[in-house]
Design a protein around this motif. Structure first.
Motif, PDB file in Angstrom:
ATOM      1  N   SER A 298      -3.476 -11.347  -5.391  1.00  0.00           N
ATOM      2  CA  SER A 298      -4.396 -10.647  -4.505  1.00  0.00           C
ATOM      3  C   SER A 298      -4.573  -9.229  -5.029  1.00  0.00           C
ATOM      4  CB  SER A 298      -3.857 -10.627  -3.071  1.00  0.00           C
ATOM      5  OG  SER A 298      -3.789 -11.936  -2.543  1.00  0.00           O
ATOM      6  N   LYS A 299      -5.817  -8.754  -5.076  1.00  0.00           N
ATOM      7  CA  LYS A 299      -6.096  -7.464  -5.699  1.00  0.00           C
ATOM      8  C   LYS A 299      -6.704  -6.479  -4.710  1.00  0.00           C
ATOM      9  CE  LYS A 299      -6.936  -9.470 -10.280  1.00  0.00           C
ATOM     10  NZ  LYS A 299      -7.916  -9.603 -11.396  1.00  0.00           N
ATOM     11  N   ARG A 300      -6.227  -5.240  -4.771  1.00  0.00           N
ATOM     12  CA  ARG A 300      -6.832  -4.160  -4.006  1.00  0.00           C
ATOM     13  C   ARG A 300      -7.919  -3.544  -4.882  1.00  0.00           C
ATOM     14  NH1 ARG A 300      -3.911   1.063  -1.191  1.00  0.00           N
ATOM     15  NH2 ARG A 300      -4.350   2.053  -3.185  1.00  0.00           N
TER      16      ARG A 300
ATOM     17  N   VAL B  92     -10.933   1.720  -2.247  1.00  0.00           N
ATOM     18  CA  VAL B  92     -10.337   2.555  -1.202  1.00  0.00           C
ATOM     19  C   VAL B  92     -11.370   3.577  -0.764  1.00  0.00           C
ATOM     20  CG1 VAL B  92      -8.493   4.154  -0.572  1.00  0.00           C
ATOM     21  CG2 VAL B  92      -8.018   2.280  -2.175  1.00  0.00           C
TER      22      VAL B  92
ATOM     23  N   TRP C  87      -8.804  -5.461   0.154  1.00  0.00           N
ATOM     24  CA  TRP C  87      -8.056  -6.428  -0.650  1.00  0.00           C
ATOM     25  C   TRP C  87      -8.869  -7.701  -0.812  1.00  0.00           C
ATOM     26  CZ3 TRP C  87      -3.138  -6.149  -2.850  1.00  0.00           C
ATOM     27  CH2 TRP C  87      -2.386  -5.008  -2.541  1.00  0.00           C
TER      28      TRP C  87
ATOM     29  N   CYS D 174      -8.549   0.534   2.898  1.00  0.00           N
ATOM     30  CA  CYS D 174      -8.312  -0.179   1.635  1.00  0.00           C
ATOM     31  C   CYS D 174      -8.845  -1.602   1.741  1.00  0.00           C
ATOM     32  CB  CYS D 174      -6.818  -0.214   1.311  1.00  0.00           C
ATOM     33  SG  CYS D 174      -6.020   1.420   1.311  1.00  0.00           S
TER      34      CYS D 174
ATOM     35  N   ARG E   6     -16.624  -7.078  -6.618  1.00  0.00           N
ATOM     36  CA  ARG E   6     -15.178  -7.080  -6.431  1.00  0.00           C
ATOM     37  C   ARG E   6     -14.435  -7.504  -7.691  1.00  0.00           C
ATOM     38  NH1 ARG E   6     -15.659  -9.793  -0.375  1.00  0.00           N
ATOM     39  NH2 ARG E   6     -17.174  -8.258   0.331  1.00  0.00           N
TER      40      ARG E   6
ATOM     41  N   ASN F 180       0.864  -1.177   0.000  1.00  0.00           N
ATOM     42  CA  ASN F 180       0.000   0.000   0.000  1.00  0.00           C
ATOM     43  C   ASN F 180       0.902   1.229   0.000  1.00  0.00           C
ATOM     44  OD1 ASN F 180      -2.871  -1.162   0.642  1.00  0.00           O
ATOM     45  ND2 ASN F 180      -1.508  -2.147   2.098  1.00  0.00           N
TER      46      ASN F 180
ATOM     47  N   THR G 134     -11.426 -11.554   2.256  1.00  0.00           N
ATOM     48  CA  THR G 134     -11.302 -10.118   2.043  1.00  0.00           C
ATOM     49  C   THR G 134     -10.643  -9.489   3.259  1.00  0.00           C
ATOM     50  OG1 THR G 134     -13.360 -10.167   0.774  1.00  0.00           O
ATOM     51  CG2 THR G 134     -12.527  -8.004   1.404  1.00  0.00           C
TER      52      THR G 134
END
Length: 220
Positions: free
Chosen positions: A114-116, A119, A103, A101, A159, A74, A90
């Motif tokens: 793994s995706k963010r 935000v 994820w 944030c 998501r 981050n 999550t």
């Protein structure tokens, strides 16, 4: 270094007891050559342990033997708080004091990513002090040192689409107290909000507060 870990039966979601782990030093192996990097917080699910750092990094380990899995980055600042969703898939992370944030974790597959995907900055100007997920893992409630309570409502199917506006993600302040939020807890649609001055129960319908009930009559 000794860690006290919660042991549970994943299938029945039953709490069984506490186990003392003596090999916690393994958690510090990624920092062996990073003099200025310090851990700031910790979170655990049934399968993984994640430690947040002052660099904004999230160091991910397996829960059973503390094997290092990967680093998630981050850029907003130091990590101060993190919470796994009930299913452990999550992660909500407070970065830089006020940025929350989200994820989507994929730690089981070594080649997975793994995706963010979201935000929230709705509590900008404050410091997020507490967070709690609902039982379904689609609503995150979080509060700050200014007494503000916010909700992030993120349907699980949205998501997959990251920042796309096709599926609405709600970030909204739903309640304001006169002092800092120190505790949040949730059971079904009842939210407990505790501050340095009082405690109250909020009856929620989705992301709307239907009723506020003060707990007790005397201030803290």
């Amino acid at each position: 270094i000794k860690l006290i870990c919660l042991v549970s039966m994943e299938e029945k979601s039953e709490w069984m007891g506490l186990v003392e782990k003596n090999d916690g030093q393994l958690l510090f192996s990624p920092l062996s050559n990073a003099i200025k990097t310090k851990y700031t917080c910790i979170g655990a699910s049934s399968n993984h342990v994640i430690l947040g750092a002052n660099t904004g990094g999230l160091y991910c380990f397996t829960a059973n033997n503390f094997r290092y899995v990967r680093l998630l980055a981050n850029k907003e600042g130091s990590v101060s708080l993190l919470r796994f969703s009930p299913d452990g898939k999550t992660l909500a992370v407070v970065v830089g004091g006020c940025s929350v944030c989200f994820w989507e974790l994929n730690l089981e597959d070594e080649s997975g990513e793994s995706k963010r995907f979201h935000v929230s900055l709705i509590l900008k100007g404050g410091v997020v002090t507490e967070m709690v997920w609902d039982i379904r893992g689609t609503r995150l409630i979080y509060g700050d040192n200014q007494g503000r309570v916010a909700i992030a409502f993120i349907p699980k199917f949205s998501r997959k689409f990251g920042s796309s506006s096709l599926f609405k993600k709600v970030d909204e302040i739903i309640h304001i107290e006169k002092s800092a939020i120190v505790q949040l807890d949730m059971c079904q649609d009842m939210l407990l909000v505790a501050t340095t001055q009082r405690s109250c129960l909020l009856k929620l319908r989705g992301e709307i507060v239907e009723n506020v009930i003060q707990v007790g009559t005397r201030p803290r």
